[in-house]
Write a protein that holds these residues in place. Structure first.
Motif, PDB file in Angstrom:
ATOM      1  N   ARG A 154     -29.748 109.800   2.522  1.00  0.00           N
ATOM      2  CA  ARG A 154     -29.375 110.971   1.485  1.00  0.00           C
ATOM      3  C   ARG A 154     -30.706 111.554   2.509  1.00  0.00           C
ATOM      4  NH1 ARG A 154     -29.951 109.875  -4.088  1.00  0.00           N
ATOM      5  NH2 ARG A 154     -30.388 107.567  -3.156  1.00  0.00           N
ATOM      6  N   VAL A 155     -31.135 110.881   3.178  1.00  0.00           N
ATOM      7  CA  VAL A 155     -33.139 111.827   3.757  1.00  0.00           C
ATOM      8  C   VAL A 155     -32.834 111.427   5.267  1.00  0.00           C
ATOM      9  CG1 VAL A 155     -35.630 111.668   3.898  1.00  0.00           C
ATOM     10  CG2 VAL A 155     -34.117 111.585   1.716  1.00  0.00           C
ATOM     11  N   SER A 156     -33.103 111.688   5.790  1.00  0.00           N
ATOM     12  CA  SER A 156     -33.340 111.281   7.743  1.00  0.00           C
ATOM     13  C   SER A 156     -35.106 110.523   7.904  1.00  0.00           C
ATOM     14  CB  SER A 156     -32.797 112.658   8.792  1.00  0.00           C
ATOM     15  OG  SER A 156     -34.218 113.396   8.760  1.00  0.00           O
ATOM     16  N   PRO A 157     -34.403 109.727   8.875  1.00  0.00           N
ATOM     17  CA  PRO A 157     -35.515 109.173   9.503  1.00  0.00           C
ATOM     18  C   PRO A 157     -36.678 109.770  10.213  1.00  0.00           C
ATOM     19  CG  PRO A 157     -34.146 108.417  10.641  1.00  0.00           C
ATOM     20  CD  PRO A 157     -33.117 109.737   9.471  1.00  0.00           C
ATOM     21  N   THR A 158     -36.270 110.987  10.477  1.00  0.00           N
ATOM     22  CA  THR A 158     -37.126 112.043  10.658  1.00  0.00           C
ATOM     23  C   THR A 158     -37.628 112.449   9.344  1.00  0.00           C
ATOM     24  OG1 THR A 158     -36.212 112.748  12.642  1.00  0.00           O
ATOM     25  CG2 THR A 158     -37.489 114.457  12.067  1.00  0.00           C
ATOM     26  N   THR A 159     -37.120 113.175   8.519  1.00  0.00           N
ATOM     27  CA  THR A 159     -38.037 113.394   7.384  1.00  0.00           C
ATOM     28  C   THR A 159     -38.578 112.686   6.881  1.00  0.00           C
ATOM     29  OG1 THR A 159     -35.972 115.016   6.278  1.00  0.00           O
ATOM     30  CG2 THR A 159     -37.561 114.216   5.591  1.00  0.00           C
ATOM     31  N   VAL A 160     -38.440 111.153   6.468  1.00  0.00           N
ATOM     32  CA  VAL A 160     -39.749 110.195   6.274  1.00  0.00           C
ATOM     33  C   VAL A 160     -40.502 109.640   6.798  1.00  0.00           C
ATOM     34  CG1 VAL A 160     -39.914 107.724   5.441  1.00  0.00           C
ATOM     35  CG2 VAL A 160     -37.241 108.768   4.733  1.00  0.00           C
ATOM     36  N   ARG A 161     -40.363 110.521   8.080  1.00  0.00           N
ATOM     37  CA  ARG A 161     -41.682 110.309   9.475  1.00  0.00           C
ATOM     38  C   ARG A 161     -42.878 111.442   9.485  1.00  0.00           C
ATOM     39  NH1 ARG A 161     -39.078 110.225  13.745  1.00  0.00           N
ATOM     40  NH2 ARG A 161     -38.032 108.546  13.585  1.00  0.00           N
TER      41      ARG A 161
END
Length: 174
Positions: A54-61
């Motif tokens: 639901r969340v991309s690694p880029t968003t988490v980063r």
């Protein structure tokens, strides 16, 4: 830029940094748990995967760095914060990430769990020994709990006193 726009931008930036700091604490807590078990640290990619994508690694980063991909302060959606909170066992993650009171309560619980995790088991390594003791204690009657607590206090006092005694073994051997 008007002073109102500047004020709104600085509030957004401050909020982004607070979200980043709280995410950093969650990641650090998880990594301490993993290190105790000999596991690899959690990654942004793994966090994203654990949200069910639901969340991309880029968003988490970006949340962890307090900025979006264009260098502006991160301003995530409630659903994004909820999904990331769920990864760390926090219901209503948006509240944790945006409310000082909620963050304080959750952080207190995390510190208590960390203390339990640091209790050494029979082999001397941290693990589930503290949780095992806590689960057993929760099943005791109030009298049983007082008895176990008194025993633990006496044992601790005895061990602390033993640690403070000077080692006279060399004098005895000589």
């Amino acid at each position: 830029m008007s002073s109102m726009e500047g004020s709104a931008a600085s509030k957004t930036q401050a909020r982004a940094h607070e979200i980043a700091a709280r995410l950093d604490r969650l990641i650090a807590t998880e990594n301490a748990r993993r290190e105790a078990r000999g596991e690899d640290p959690i990654t942004h990619r793994e966090i994203a995967k654990l949200t069910g994508d639901r969340v991309s690694p880029t968003t988490v980063r970006g949340l962890h760095k307090a900025e979006n991909g264009r260098g502006a302060p991160a301003n995530p959606q409630v659903s994004t914060l909820d999904a990331i909170g769920e990864v760390f066992g926090i219901r209503n993650g948006a509240e944790y990430f945006t409310s000082d009171a909620a963050a304080k309560a959750v952080d207190k619980q995390l510190r208590a769990l960390q203390a339990l995790a640091e209790i050494r088991g029979p082999q001397g390594a941290p693990g589930d020994a503290g949780l095992s003791l806590a689960f057993r204690a929760a099943q005791l009657s109030p009298d049983g709990y007082r008895l176990v607590n008194d025993l633990a206090e006496r044992l601790l006092a005895h061990e602390l006193a033993a640690r403070q005694e000077p080692d006279n073994s060399a004098e005895r051997d000589g």
